[in-house]
Design a protein around this motif. Structure first.
Motif, mmCIF file in Angstrom:
data_model
loop_
_atom_site.group_PDB
_atom_site.id
_atom_site.type_symbol
_atom_site.label_atom_id
_atom_site.label_comp_id
_atom_site.label_asym_id
_atom_site.label_seq_id
_atom_site.Cartn_x
_atom_site.Cartn_y
_atom_site.Cartn_z
ATOM 1 N N VAL A 81 103.216 6.647 2.672
ATOM 2 C CA VAL A 81 104.110 5.611 2.861
ATOM 3 C C VAL A 81 103.580 4.795 4.056
ATOM 4 C CG1 VAL A 81 106.583 4.927 3.278
ATOM 5 C CG2 VAL A 81 106.033 7.145 1.980
ATOM 6 N N LEU A 82 103.416 3.496 3.560
ATOM 7 C CA LEU A 82 102.913 2.613 4.760
ATOM 8 C C LEU A 82 103.777 2.271 5.664
ATOM 9 C CD1 LEU A 82 100.746 0.290 2.362
ATOM 10 C CD2 LEU A 82 99.925 2.335 3.491
ATOM 11 N N PRO A 83 103.320 1.938 6.782
ATOM 12 C CA PRO A 83 104.283 1.558 7.843
ATOM 13 C C PRO A 83 105.137 0.030 7.589
ATOM 14 C CG PRO A 83 102.117 1.141 8.529
ATOM 15 C CD PRO A 83 101.934 1.935 7.132
ATOM 16 N N THR A 84 106.277 -0.176 8.204
ATOM 17 C CA THR A 84 107.024 -1.389 7.968
ATOM 18 C C THR A 84 105.961 -2.539 8.321
ATOM 19 O OG1 THR A 84 109.008 -0.180 8.621
ATOM 20 C CG2 THR A 84 108.929 -2.583 8.484
ATOM 21 N N GLY A 85 106.037 -3.550 7.348
ATOM 22 C CA GLY A 85 105.362 -4.832 7.621
ATOM 23 C C GLY A 85 103.844 -4.760 6.772
ATOM 24 N N TYR A 86 103.824 -3.613 5.974
ATOM 25 C CA TYR A 86 102.445 -3.673 5.246
ATOM 26 C C TYR A 86 102.700 -3.099 3.812
ATOM 27 C CZ TYR A 86 100.337 -3.912 9.665
ATOM 28 O OH TYR A 86 99.944 -4.170 11.098
ATOM 29 N N HIS A 87 101.798 -3.218 2.749
ATOM 30 C CA HIS A 87 102.134 -2.962 1.452
ATOM 31 C C HIS A 87 100.886 -2.858 0.787
ATOM 32 C CE1 HIS A 87 101.483 -7.331 1.322
ATOM 33 N NE2 HIS A 87 100.892 -7.221 0.149
ATOM 34 N N TYR A 88 101.080 -2.041 -0.253
ATOM 35 C CA TYR A 88 99.805 -1.922 -1.305
ATOM 36 C C TYR A 88 99.481 -3.238 -1.982
ATOM 37 C CZ TYR A 88 99.939 3.132 -0.297
ATOM 38 O OH TYR A 88 100.033 4.458 0.219
ATOM 39 N N TYR A 89 98.532 -3.530 -2.047
ATOM 40 C CA TYR A 89 98.152 -4.872 -2.720
ATOM 41 C C TYR A 89 98.578 -4.795 -4.092
ATOM 42 C CZ TYR A 89 94.973 -8.850 -4.384
ATOM 43 O OH TYR A 89 94.647 -9.923 -4.614
ATOM 44 N N ARG A 90 98.515 -3.869 -4.900
ATOM 45 C CA ARG A 90 99.079 -4.087 -6.349
ATOM 46 C C ARG A 90 100.665 -3.118 -6.503
ATOM 47 N NH1 ARG A 90 95.465 -5.319 -10.295
ATOM 48 N NH2 ARG A 90 97.354 -5.396 -11.351
ATOM 49 N N ALA A 91 101.278 -3.318 -5.413
ATOM 50 C CA ALA A 91 102.422 -2.442 -5.265
ATOM 51 C C ALA A 91 103.230 -2.857 -6.535
ATOM 52 C CB ALA A 91 103.169 -2.894 -3.918
ATOM 53 N N GLU A 92 103.296 -3.871 -7.253
ATOM 54 C CA GLU A 92 103.937 -3.851 -8.309
ATOM 55 C C GLU A 92 103.344 -3.168 -9.769
ATOM 56 O OE1 GLU A 92 100.777 -6.521 -9.220
ATOM 57 O OE2 GLU A 92 101.949 -6.027 -7.391
ATOM 58 N N ASP A 93 102.212 -2.565 -9.590
ATOM 59 C CA ASP A 93 101.660 -1.803 -10.540
ATOM 60 C C ASP A 93 101.050 -0.575 -9.875
ATOM 61 O OD1 ASP A 93 100.605 -0.899 -13.051
ATOM 62 O OD2 ASP A 93 98.722 -2.233 -12.873
ATOM 63 N N MET A 94 101.812 0.395 -9.259
ATOM 64 C CA MET A 94 101.382 1.386 -8.739
ATOM 65 C C MET A 94 100.951 2.280 -9.688
ATOM 66 S SD MET A 94 101.852 1.130 -5.578
ATOM 67 C CE MET A 94 102.122 2.968 -4.731
ATOM 68 N N ALA A 95 101.380 2.468 -10.988
ATOM 69 C CA ALA A 95 100.840 3.289 -11.819
ATOM 70 C C ALA A 95 99.550 3.092 -12.522
ATOM 71 C CB ALA A 95 101.918 3.339 -13.113
ATOM 72 N N GLY A 96 99.344 1.730 -12.428
ATOM 73 C CA GLY A 96 97.922 1.007 -13.016
ATOM 74 C C GLY A 96 96.706 1.311 -11.771
ATOM 75 N N GLN A 97 97.273 1.687 -10.674
ATOM 76 C CA GLN A 97 95.932 1.968 -9.381
ATOM 77 C C GLN A 97 96.042 3.647 -9.424
ATOM 78 O OE1 GLN A 97 94.963 -0.960 -8.647
ATOM 79 N NE2 GLN A 97 96.465 -1.589 -9.951
ATOM 80 N N SER A 98 96.688 4.435 -10.424
ATOM 81 C CA SER A 98 96.400 5.852 -10.468
ATOM 82 C C SER A 98 95.781 6.279 -11.740
ATOM 83 C CB SER A 98 97.841 6.415 -10.723
ATOM 84 O OG SER A 98 98.734 6.264 -9.232
ATOM 85 N N LYS A 99 95.098 7.476 -11.596
ATOM 86 C CA LYS A 99 94.230 7.915 -12.695
ATOM 87 C C LYS A 99 94.808 9.267 -12.870
ATOM 88 C CE LYS A 99 90.115 5.013 -11.833
ATOM 89 N NZ LYS A 99 90.305 4.047 -13.129
ATOM 90 N N ASP A 100 94.919 9.942 -14.017
ATOM 91 C CA ASP A 100 95.524 11.045 -14.354
ATOM 92 C C ASP A 100 94.221 12.032 -14.009
ATOM 93 O OD1 ASP A 100 97.885 10.460 -14.943
ATOM 94 O OD2 ASP A 100 97.180 10.251 -17.149
#
Length: 228
Positions: A81-100
């Motif tokens: 979990v990122l600290p307050t004030g920061y975000h993952y660049y593709r936060a709207e597509d977390m599944a797309g940044q994952s690989k099984d």
């Protein structure tokens, strides 16, 4: 000539003959050197034995068994979990940044491990109106990961020799996981943690600069114990 004169002349001649110096004797030839001495002179002295080269000790294989197991609850995937004030660049597509299933490297501080498992990778950015702070991100993530039982293995990436030995595989990895590519140059600043669970290991690689960063989370089976 009188008899006295003849006698005196004979005496003088006899004296001269007796005083004539003998021919100087030729100096005796020096005896030939002894055979052993001659051989010793012909054979150069043996050089002192060189000191035996001391081989650099091989790096010990990574032993996951030396990492304390943690049973602390993990947050939702990708666990960090990122600290307050920061975000993952593709936060709207977390599944797309994952690989099984993917194959990724992690540097333990002495060994490059290639792992197979579930992965997540993305860039880290600051929110609008928030100035990115490398120190803030690194400090907060260290606290968050270690609160889950994570142990930091290294604060820098591998050396040049390790890169050269794995160059093709590392270059392929860096093209596929470009959000974390800067952590996989040799000699770069990069933090690596492992969270050992009862049945798996969670690995986190963090690279952060002055205006952004990247992260890799990998979940894999526990590595095999090193051979004795």
């Amino acid at each position: 000539m009188s008899n006295k004169s003849v006698l005196a002349l004979c005496v003088a001649m006899a004296l001269l003959a007796g005083c004539k110096p003998k021919d100087a004797e030729a100096p005796a030839a020096a005896p030939p050197p002894a055979a052993d001495a001659q051989v010793a002179a012909e054979v150069p002295a043996a050089a002192p034995p060189a000191e035996a080269a001391v081989a650099a000790p091989a790096a010990a294989a990574f032993d996951i068994g030396k990492i304390p197991a943690s049973d602390k609850p993990l947050p939702a995937w990708p666990y960090v979990v990122l600290p307050t004030g920061y975000h993952y660049y593709r936060a709207e597509d977390m599944a797309g940044q994952s690989k099984d299933l993917a194959r990724v490297p992690v540097w333990t501080g002495g060994q490059l491990l290639w792992l197979e498992g579930r992965t997540f990778s993305d860039a880290i950015r600051s929110d609008d109106g928030k100035t990115y702070s490398k120190f803030e991100v690194r400090k907060n993530l260290q606290q968050a990961i270690e609160s889950l039982g994570g142990v930091r293995l290294s604060e820098t990436s591998y050396d040049e020799a390790t890169y050269k030995a794995n160059e093709k595989a590392l270059d392929d990895f860096r093209q596929e996981f470009d959000r974390i590519r800067d952590a996989y140059w040799y000699g770069s600043d990069a933090d690596t943690w492992v969270i050992r669970r009862a049945d798996k290991a969670v690995w986190v690689v963090l690279q952060t600069g002055n205006d952004g960063g990247g992260i890799l989370v990998a979940e894999s089976p526990l590595p095999a114990a090193p051979a004795n």
